[in-house]
Design a protein around this motif. Structure first.
Motif, mmCIF file in Angstrom:
data_model
loop_
_atom_site.group_PDB
_atom_site.id
_atom_site.type_symbol
_atom_site.label_atom_id
_atom_site.label_comp_id
_atom_site.label_asym_id
_atom_site.label_seq_id
_atom_site.Cartn_x
_atom_site.Cartn_y
_atom_site.Cartn_z
ATOM 1 N N ALA A 27 -17.647 -5.338 51.872
ATOM 2 C CA ALA A 27 -17.309 -5.060 53.277
ATOM 3 C C ALA A 27 -17.162 -3.570 53.508
ATOM 4 O O ALA A 27 -17.632 -3.041 54.524
ATOM 5 C CB ALA A 27 -16.030 -5.800 53.661
ATOM 6 N N ALA A 28 -16.549 -2.869 52.541
ATOM 7 C CA ALA A 28 -16.381 -1.419 52.689
ATOM 8 C C ALA A 28 -17.741 -0.728 52.712
ATOM 9 O O ALA A 28 -18.023 0.101 53.593
ATOM 10 C CB ALA A 28 -15.519 -0.882 51.552
ATOM 11 N N VAL A 29 -18.608 -1.083 51.742
ATOM 12 C CA VAL A 29 -19.923 -0.432 51.661
ATOM 13 C C VAL A 29 -20.740 -0.720 52.911
ATOM 14 O O VAL A 29 -21.358 0.183 53.502
ATOM 15 C CB VAL A 29 -20.660 -0.911 50.395
ATOM 16 C CG1 VAL A 29 -22.098 -0.431 50.412
ATOM 17 C CG2 VAL A 29 -19.957 -0.388 49.161
ATOM 18 N N SER A 30 -20.721 -1.990 53.353
ATOM 19 C CA SER A 30 -21.554 -2.359 54.503
ATOM 20 C C SER A 30 -21.021 -1.725 55.783
ATOM 21 O O SER A 30 -21.794 -1.401 56.684
ATOM 22 C CB SER A 30 -21.609 -3.866 54.635
ATOM 23 O OG SER A 30 -20.354 -4.355 54.977
ATOM 24 N N LEU A 31 -19.698 -1.535 55.851
ATOM 25 C CA LEU A 31 -19.123 -0.868 57.033
ATOM 26 C C LEU A 31 -19.657 0.553 57.138
ATOM 27 O O LEU A 31 -20.121 0.983 58.207
ATOM 28 C CB LEU A 31 -17.603 -0.867 56.905
ATOM 29 C CG LEU A 31 -16.822 -0.299 58.075
ATOM 30 C CD1 LEU A 31 -17.014 -1.171 59.280
ATOM 31 C CD2 LEU A 31 -15.365 -0.185 57.737
ATOM 32 N N VAL A 32 -19.626 1.272 56.009
ATOM 33 C CA VAL A 32 -20.126 2.647 56.003
ATOM 34 C C VAL A 32 -21.611 2.670 56.359
ATOM 35 O O VAL A 32 -22.061 3.469 57.194
ATOM 36 C CB VAL A 32 -19.887 3.281 54.615
ATOM 37 C CG1 VAL A 32 -20.589 4.626 54.522
ATOM 38 C CG2 VAL A 32 -18.403 3.452 54.368
ATOM 39 N N LEU A 33 -22.374 1.758 55.737
ATOM 40 C CA LEU A 33 -23.820 1.725 55.968
ATOM 41 C C LEU A 33 -24.139 1.450 57.429
ATOM 42 O O LEU A 33 -24.987 2.112 58.027
ATOM 43 C CB LEU A 33 -24.473 0.661 55.088
ATOM 44 C CG LEU A 33 -24.743 1.061 53.645
ATOM 45 C CD1 LEU A 33 -25.398 -0.080 52.908
ATOM 46 C CD2 LEU A 33 -25.631 2.289 53.601
ATOM 47 N N SER A 34 -23.421 0.448 58.025
ATOM 48 C CA SER A 34 -23.761 0.078 59.402
ATOM 49 C C SER A 34 -23.347 1.177 60.374
ATOM 50 O O SER A 34 -24.031 1.437 61.358
ATOM 51 C CB SER A 34 -23.116 -1.255 59.772
ATOM 52 O OG SER A 34 -21.731 -1.126 59.783
ATOM 53 N N LEU A 35 -22.218 1.867 60.081
ATOM 54 C CA LEU A 35 -21.806 2.975 60.956
ATOM 55 C C LEU A 35 -22.799 4.122 60.870
ATOM 56 O O LEU A 35 -23.192 4.695 61.884
ATOM 57 C CB LEU A 35 -20.411 3.462 60.569
ATOM 58 C CG LEU A 35 -19.254 2.640 61.101
ATOM 59 C CD1 LEU A 35 -17.936 3.252 60.691
ATOM 60 C CD2 LEU A 35 -19.331 2.535 62.615
ATOM 61 N N ASP A 71 -25.860 3.906 60.095
ATOM 62 C CA ASP A 71 -27.112 3.460 60.701
ATOM 63 C C ASP A 71 -27.060 3.568 62.217
ATOM 64 O O ASP A 71 -28.019 3.968 62.870
ATOM 65 C CB ASP A 71 -27.357 2.011 60.284
ATOM 66 C CG ASP A 71 -28.751 1.597 60.619
ATOM 67 O OD1 ASP A 71 -29.648 2.396 60.349
ATOM 68 O OD2 ASP A 71 -28.934 0.498 61.145
ATOM 69 N N ARG A 72 -25.892 3.217 62.786
ATOM 70 C CA ARG A 72 -25.773 3.289 64.243
ATOM 71 C C ARG A 72 -25.731 4.728 64.719
ATOM 72 O O ARG A 72 -26.171 5.043 65.819
ATOM 73 C CB ARG A 72 -24.514 2.565 64.703
ATOM 74 C CG ARG A 72 -24.695 1.065 64.730
ATOM 75 C CD ARG A 72 -23.822 0.450 65.772
ATOM 76 N NE ARG A 72 -22.421 0.704 65.515
ATOM 77 C CZ ARG A 72 -21.520 0.874 66.452
ATOM 78 N NH1 ARG A 72 -21.892 0.850 67.714
ATOM 79 N NH2 ARG A 72 -20.268 1.077 66.159
ATOM 80 N N SER A 74 -33.402 -1.872 61.729
ATOM 81 C CA SER A 74 -33.448 -3.329 61.682
ATOM 82 C C SER A 74 -33.669 -3.809 60.256
ATOM 83 O O SER A 74 -33.215 -4.888 59.891
ATOM 84 C CB SER A 74 -34.536 -3.853 62.600
ATOM 85 O OG SER A 74 -35.786 -3.445 62.120
ATOM 86 N N ALA A 75 -34.346 -3.008 59.427
ATOM 87 C CA ALA A 75 -34.527 -3.413 58.031
ATOM 88 C C ALA A 75 -33.184 -3.443 57.317
ATOM 89 O O ALA A 75 -32.867 -4.380 56.581
ATOM 90 C CB ALA A 75 -35.484 -2.466 57.325
ATOM 91 N N LEU A 76 -32.354 -2.421 57.577
ATOM 92 C CA LEU A 76 -31.024 -2.404 56.972
ATOM 93 C C LEU A 76 -30.185 -3.558 57.504
ATOM 94 O O LEU A 76 -29.461 -4.224 56.752
ATOM 95 C CB LEU A 76 -30.338 -1.070 57.275
ATOM 96 C CG LEU A 76 -28.970 -0.942 56.611
ATOM 97 C CD1 LEU A 76 -29.136 -0.644 55.147
ATOM 98 C CD2 LEU A 76 -28.140 0.112 57.283
ATOM 99 N N GLY A 77 -30.307 -3.815 58.831
ATOM 100 C CA GLY A 77 -29.560 -4.919 59.422
ATOM 101 C C GLY A 77 -29.932 -6.240 58.790
ATOM 102 O O GLY A 77 -29.076 -7.088 58.533
ATOM 103 N N LEU A 78 -31.227 -6.393 58.496
ATOM 104 C CA LEU A 78 -31.697 -7.631 57.863
ATOM 105 C C LEU A 78 -31.074 -7.783 56.483
ATOM 106 O O LEU A 78 -30.601 -8.861 56.107
ATOM 107 C CB LEU A 78 -33.214 -7.593 57.763
ATOM 108 C CG LEU A 78 -33.879 -8.910 57.413
ATOM 109 C CD1 LEU A 78 -33.701 -9.890 58.544
ATOM 110 C CD2 LEU A 78 -35.340 -8.694 57.121
ATOM 111 N N LEU A 118 -23.229 -13.320 64.443
ATOM 112 C CA LEU A 118 -23.469 -12.215 65.378
ATOM 113 C C LEU A 118 -24.824 -11.578 65.129
ATOM 114 O O LEU A 118 -25.569 -11.283 66.072
ATOM 115 C CB LEU A 118 -22.388 -11.152 65.217
ATOM 116 C CG LEU A 118 -21.098 -11.313 66.001
ATOM 117 C CD1 LEU A 118 -20.146 -10.186 65.664
ATOM 118 C CD2 LEU A 118 -21.393 -11.321 67.487
ATOM 119 N N SER A 119 -25.167 -11.372 63.842
ATOM 120 C CA SER A 119 -26.429 -10.688 63.589
ATOM 121 C C SER A 119 -27.605 -11.600 63.906
ATOM 122 O O SER A 119 -28.637 -11.128 64.402
ATOM 123 C CB SER A 119 -26.489 -10.182 62.161
ATOM 124 O OG SER A 119 -26.214 -11.204 61.272
ATOM 125 N N ALA A 120 -27.449 -12.924 63.672
ATOM 126 C CA ALA A 120 -28.527 -13.847 64.054
ATOM 127 C C ALA A 120 -28.718 -13.821 65.570
ATOM 128 O O ALA A 120 -29.843 -13.833 66.075
ATOM 129 C CB ALA A 120 -28.208 -15.254 63.583
#
Lengths: 201, 197
Positions: free
Chosen positions: A96-104, A106-107, A116-120, A190-192
């Motif tokens: 969750a920590a890693v994905s939070l950093v990645l998604s922030l 990315d945005r 979208s590739a990262l989101g997938l 949510l992502s779907a």
């Protein structure tokens, strides 16, 4: 920058929320749920990881002698299901920590096909976390229930009548982890939904 | 499909290429996943949950120790009852969605909406099957090894056939949850591929 924006939206969620674009709202919502999942799994792992209770139990060795007072300790790693639970929650928390950093990140960056590739990839990993956390909750929950009520048919006695604090702390940890796994479930949904909206646009 | 053909036609007309030019290449259909894979995976999930259930429910074993007899049955533990209920729900769900998936092949108009619903419910069923496997697995592990800290004796040295049934059933249900993860990935990938670039 990003956190400031999300904070502002959170504090005055009246007119501002309506004004922000739909995409951004979904993104903020996803970030909030991710933070929630991080906090819940961290709390569950720590709560069960420090679970320990020592109690002095009178044991009668020989009938003629008075009972011996023996300190008995209940620790979380005595039961393999609890070990699995703590490891699963720690993995989910780290993810969750890693994905939070990645998604922030990315945005904050450019919105192109790479986003979208990262989101997938995050969606795919979220599903695995759902399975992992739910199996951990199931395993620890079944053993916790056995501790509370025992099983008379195979002569497994309940232990929670003597280790009350240990069991209650474990139950709270399992409940928090259940909430955390529901948060991951929401993330996957949510992502779907976000992907689906992009089709119809 | 019709829209892409139309778009290709208008493009063709606008450009007005020389007569010898090759027609615009059709959309690469090889990259999309054929819907029959979805049906096959769902049917496999149904078969796996049904097998797991049947093996689990038939795990009854009676042992005669002199005058008294001991019986081991799946409904003696709440975790095992939860397992049976959860797998029944998952089996029924996978049967229904197999039929729905077949009907989508015949009528592809509702495909996008159905994919979203499938992804939603598949995640829920995945959570159900994973938690049931975890619950039954942890109780079965204590039955197999025992736990000396809380003085729970192992029972699998006495009820060997019962434990073999439960172990096999758990392995098949683990397989079913892996299949469910694959199914969800498939739905998400299919939705992702349909996003217009």
């Amino acid at each position: 920058m990003e956190s400031q924006k999300s904070n502002g939206g959170f504090e005055s969620r009246g007119e501002k929320e309506v004004m922000v674009a739909n995409q951004r709202r979904v993104g903020t919502c996803e970030t909030l749920v991710r933070i929630l999942a991080l906090a819940l799994t961290l709390a569950a792992a720590v709560l069960l990881g420090v679970d320990k209770q020592t109690k002095v139990v009178p044991v009668k060795v020989v009938d003629s002698l008075p009972a011996l007072n023996v300190p008995v300790t209940a620790k979380w790693h005595y039961l393999s299901a609890f070990v699995y639970f703590v490891v699963a929650n720690a993995i989910a928390c780290a993810y969750a920590a890693v994905s939070l950093v990645l998604s922030l990140a990315d945005r904050g960056g450019k919105r192109s096909s790479s986003s979208s590739a990262l989101g997938l990839m995050l969606t795919v990993l979220d599903m695995i976390m759902v399975a992992l956390l739910f199996s951990g909750v199931g395993a620890a929950g079944a053993i916790g229930l056995m501790g509370y009520v025992g099983n008379t048919r195979v002569n497994w006695h309940k232990v929670c009548d003597s280790f009350g604090k240990f069991c209650d702390q474990g139950a709270v940890a399992i409940f928090l982890s259940l909430l955390g796994s529901i948060a991951f479930l929401l993330l996957a949904m949510l992502s779907a939904m976000g992907l689906h909206k992009k089709i119809n646009k | 499909m019709a829209t892409t053909e139309k778009a290709a036609d208008t493009e063709y007309g606008k450009e007005a290429p020389p007569a010898a030019a090759p027609p615009p290449p059709p959309k690469p259909s090889g990259t999309t996943i054929p819907p029959i894979v979805d049906v096959a995976l769902r049917a496999l999930v149904f078969a796996a949950t049904l097998t797991s259930l049947l093996v689990f429910v038939t795990s009854k074993q009676t042992i005669h120790l002199g005058p008294r007899s001991m019986e081991a049955k799946f409904d003696h533990s709440p975790a095992f009852i939860y397992f049976v209920v959860a797998l029944s729900v998952a089996g029924l769900y996978s049967l229904l969605t197999t039929l729905a998936s077949i009907s989508i092949i015949q009528k592809p108009a509702f495909s996008n909406t159905f994919l979203l619903y499938f992804a939603f419910w598949d995640v829920l069923i995945l959570g159900l099957v994973a938690s049931a496997t975890g619950a039954a697995g942890s109780v079965a592990y204590i039955g197999l090894r025992g736990n000396k800290h809380v003085q729970w004796q192992k029972v699998c040295n006495v009820f060997d056939k019962y434990c073999r049934h439960i172990g096999g059933s758990l392995a098949v249900s683990l397989f079913a949850s892996v299949l469910l993860v694959l199914l969800i990935w498939l739905s998400v990938l299919t939705i992702h591929k349909r996003i217009p670039k």
